[in-house]
Design a protein around this motif. Sequence first.
Motif, mmCIF file in Angstrom:
data_model
loop_
_atom_site.group_PDB
_atom_site.id
_atom_site.type_symbol
_atom_site.label_atom_id
_atom_site.label_comp_id
_atom_site.label_asym_id
_atom_site.label_seq_id
_atom_site.Cartn_x
_atom_site.Cartn_y
_atom_site.Cartn_z
ATOM 1 N N UNK A 1 11.713 -17.610 -5.582
ATOM 2 C CA UNK A 1 11.587 -16.602 -3.767
ATOM 3 C C UNK A 1 12.402 -15.486 -4.133
ATOM 4 N N UNK A 2 12.970 -14.954 -5.456
ATOM 5 C CA UNK A 2 13.343 -13.485 -5.607
ATOM 6 C C UNK A 2 11.880 -12.907 -6.304
ATOM 7 N N UNK A 3 11.003 -13.590 -6.723
ATOM 8 C CA UNK A 3 9.717 -13.017 -7.113
ATOM 9 C C UNK A 3 9.275 -12.840 -6.760
ATOM 10 N N UNK A 4 8.866 -13.738 -5.698
ATOM 11 C CA UNK A 4 7.851 -13.571 -4.551
ATOM 12 C C UNK A 4 8.149 -12.186 -3.692
ATOM 13 N N UNK A 5 9.580 -12.286 -3.407
ATOM 14 C CA UNK A 5 10.498 -10.691 -2.560
ATOM 15 C C UNK A 5 10.187 -9.947 -2.918
ATOM 16 N N UNK B 1 7.400 -2.503 9.304
ATOM 17 C CA UNK B 1 6.420 -2.989 8.307
ATOM 18 C C UNK B 1 6.558 -4.377 7.588
ATOM 19 N N UNK B 2 5.497 -4.866 7.664
ATOM 20 C CA UNK B 2 5.955 -6.542 6.797
ATOM 21 C C UNK B 2 4.811 -6.560 6.423
ATOM 22 N N UNK B 3 4.861 -7.523 5.672
ATOM 23 C CA UNK B 3 3.202 -8.759 5.002
ATOM 24 C C UNK B 3 3.314 -10.461 5.386
ATOM 25 N N UNK B 4 2.858 -11.059 5.221
ATOM 26 C CA UNK B 4 2.693 -12.402 6.151
ATOM 27 C C UNK B 4 1.855 -13.322 4.971
ATOM 28 N N UNK B 5 2.316 -14.354 4.449
ATOM 29 C CA UNK B 5 1.496 -14.910 3.554
ATOM 30 C C UNK B 5 2.381 -15.756 3.357
ATOM 31 N N UNK B 6 1.226 -16.919 3.413
ATOM 32 C CA UNK B 6 0.754 -18.427 3.854
ATOM 33 C C UNK B 6 2.343 -18.919 4.186
ATOM 34 N N UNK B 7 2.324 -18.652 5.536
ATOM 35 C CA UNK B 7 3.472 -18.606 6.864
ATOM 36 C C UNK B 7 4.899 -18.101 5.948
ATOM 37 N N UNK B 8 4.969 -16.965 5.437
ATOM 38 C CA UNK B 8 6.299 -16.355 4.929
ATOM 39 C C UNK B 8 6.546 -15.187 6.158
ATOM 40 N N UNK B 9 6.903 -14.884 6.652
ATOM 41 C CA UNK B 9 6.843 -13.387 7.230
ATOM 42 C C UNK B 9 8.204 -12.672 5.600
ATOM 43 N N UNK B 10 7.441 -11.662 5.580
ATOM 44 C CA UNK B 10 8.311 -10.896 4.748
ATOM 45 C C UNK B 10 8.581 -9.517 5.495
ATOM 46 N N UNK B 11 9.777 -8.436 6.245
ATOM 47 C CA UNK B 11 9.395 -7.760 6.401
ATOM 48 C C UNK B 11 10.716 -6.583 6.243
ATOM 49 N N UNK B 12 10.375 -5.285 7.051
ATOM 50 C CA UNK B 12 10.649 -4.189 5.880
ATOM 51 C C UNK B 12 10.946 -3.089 6.665
ATOM 52 N N UNK B 13 12.170 -2.405 7.050
ATOM 53 C CA UNK B 13 12.487 -1.351 7.450
ATOM 54 C C UNK B 13 11.761 0.407 6.768
ATOM 55 N N UNK B 14 10.777 0.806 7.204
ATOM 56 C CA UNK B 14 10.099 1.369 6.234
ATOM 57 C C UNK B 14 10.541 3.474 7.077
ATOM 58 N N UNK B 15 9.912 4.332 6.314
ATOM 59 C CA UNK B 15 10.072 5.704 6.833
ATOM 60 C C UNK B 15 8.548 6.689 6.271
ATOM 61 N N UNK B 16 7.833 7.145 7.002
ATOM 62 C CA UNK B 16 6.836 8.018 6.309
ATOM 63 C C UNK B 16 7.204 8.419 5.400
ATOM 64 N N UNK B 17 6.464 9.433 4.151
ATOM 65 C CA UNK B 17 6.259 10.169 3.403
ATOM 66 C C UNK B 17 5.321 10.986 3.398
ATOM 67 N N UNK B 18 5.212 11.980 3.581
ATOM 68 C CA UNK B 18 4.715 12.830 3.905
ATOM 69 C C UNK B 18 5.065 14.061 3.792
ATOM 70 N N UNK B 19 4.087 15.244 3.359
ATOM 71 C CA UNK B 19 4.363 16.970 3.734
ATOM 72 C C UNK B 19 3.483 18.001 3.459
ATOM 73 N N UNK B 20 2.606 17.614 4.141
ATOM 74 C CA UNK B 20 1.250 18.155 4.825
ATOM 75 C C UNK B 20 1.716 19.037 5.640
ATOM 76 N N UNK B 21 -0.161 19.610 6.458
ATOM 77 C CA UNK B 21 0.189 20.403 7.171
ATOM 78 C C UNK B 21 -0.096 19.435 9.025
ATOM 79 N N UNK B 22 0.621 20.196 9.347
ATOM 80 C CA UNK B 22 1.053 19.595 11.066
ATOM 81 C C UNK B 22 0.029 20.078 12.170
ATOM 82 N N UNK B 23 -0.482 19.734 12.588
ATOM 83 C CA UNK B 23 -2.069 20.091 13.746
ATOM 84 C C UNK B 23 -0.832 20.077 14.690
ATOM 85 N N UNK B 24 -0.667 20.968 15.664
ATOM 86 C CA UNK B 24 -0.081 20.548 17.336
ATOM 87 C C UNK B 24 -0.987 20.899 18.024
ATOM 88 N N UNK B 25 0.040 20.707 19.155
ATOM 89 C CA UNK B 25 -1.060 20.690 20.071
ATOM 90 C C UNK B 25 -1.888 22.248 21.239
#
Length: 463
Positions: free
Chosen positions: A214-218, A268-292
């Motif tokens: 299970x450790x390797x799967x995770x 964020x997450x993935x389900x494989x073989x009936x097992x759920x793996x879920x993790x809180x992530x944050x965006x990693x973006x440093x490019x241009x920002x389009x505005x209204x």
Amino acid sequence: MKKTVCELFAGVGGFRCGLNNIKTLDDFEKKEKWDTVWFSQWEPSEKTTQYAHDCYVYHFGERLDKNGKDTTNYNIEDVDKTTLPDFNLLVGGFPCQDYSVASSLATSKGLEGKKGVLWWSIRETLEAKKPPFVLLENVDRLLKSPAKQRGRDFGVILACFRDEGYTVEWRVINAAEYGYQQRRRRIFIFAYKDDTNYAKTIIDKENYSINDTEENKQEAMEKVILTDGFFAKTFPVTKADANRLRTQILPKEVGEVSDSFQCNFENTGIMKDGMIYTLKTVPSYYGKQITLGDVMETGVVDEEYFIPEEKLYYTDPSVTHSDETEERLPKKFRQTWQYLKGAKKLLRESRATGHQYVFSEGAISMIDEEDKPARTMLTSEGGFSRTTHIVKDKQTGRIRLLTAAEAERIQGFPTDHTKYCLMDGKIVEMPLRKRRFMMGNALVVDLVVDMEKTLSVIFDNEN
């Protein structure tokens, strides 16, 4: 692998525009990279017109089933899924009214809701056509639905995919956090058959085995989530501080999931073989920002979009709140944007007990800021609603509502994409309120443009 697509709940073609990088009306003249062999769009609330379907047909034409019949404007529940042409990618923004941010989570009925049951039409399509890849979109509240059994509905969806031999990745994406022009948070679901080259590559690369520890799967699944998976390749993320991967197994039967399953799904997450793996992530973006402001009109805007002065303010513009606990304001005062968007206190009566209480809500900005991405656009856009955007016209400085073209650009569609429909063989203009409604229901096309780049590589590596 052939880039063939079936688009369910197609609306005015957001997925199709994104997959084929259609940014202007001239782009419709180019050969489409992804061949949409069939689509479905039917709006049950429209009794005499089907504007979304007819707009789609105006741009893309009809598509026939295997029997040579046009069933694209039928209720999808009534369509025999075995008659659909074969395809390798199923896409769709399946109806989300039961989970909408416009309504209270406490009243959500999730998959038991009137439109929530349309998920089963997706499952029928998976069973009948067995597409190797699936890409779906919904509101992020799906992860928490329903209120009394959080995570049940998404668990049911994952169980259906598992039973059909799919692995599923998901990510909640706010378009503005990757540089785009709208703060619109939605969940995207990418599923793929376990016998695809893509699935095998992910597994082999991480030395994943169903018999592994299970450790390797995770460890393997966390790498898919953070660096190697579909969403990680398309929209980079980092792990949220002090957050750990959590796992949970799905019950074997979908009925058991419906009855008793609960899960605190992260973004964020993935389900494989009936097992759920879920993790809180944050965006990693440093490019241009389009505005209204970047998507607003710079020229002359039709007078119909401007707000009369008497509808803007009922008192000094600096006043941002009202207190009606002693006496209600006159009706004409309450029918102004200043009142609607301002903070307020007023007495209300409980239907259940009859006792009075003070209802309060805070103020929101009267004029939307041009130097930031637009707020989330809803189907009520343009109506007398707190959520409607109000802007300062660039040419005149007067206050107005968004134009239909601006609403389209906020969603990443070509300017005037919803202007015309092909209705009973005749080209007709779509009403303004419907054009806004279509955009409130749509997805941010730019996100699909980005996903297409990753999808294209995946398909090119399939047999």
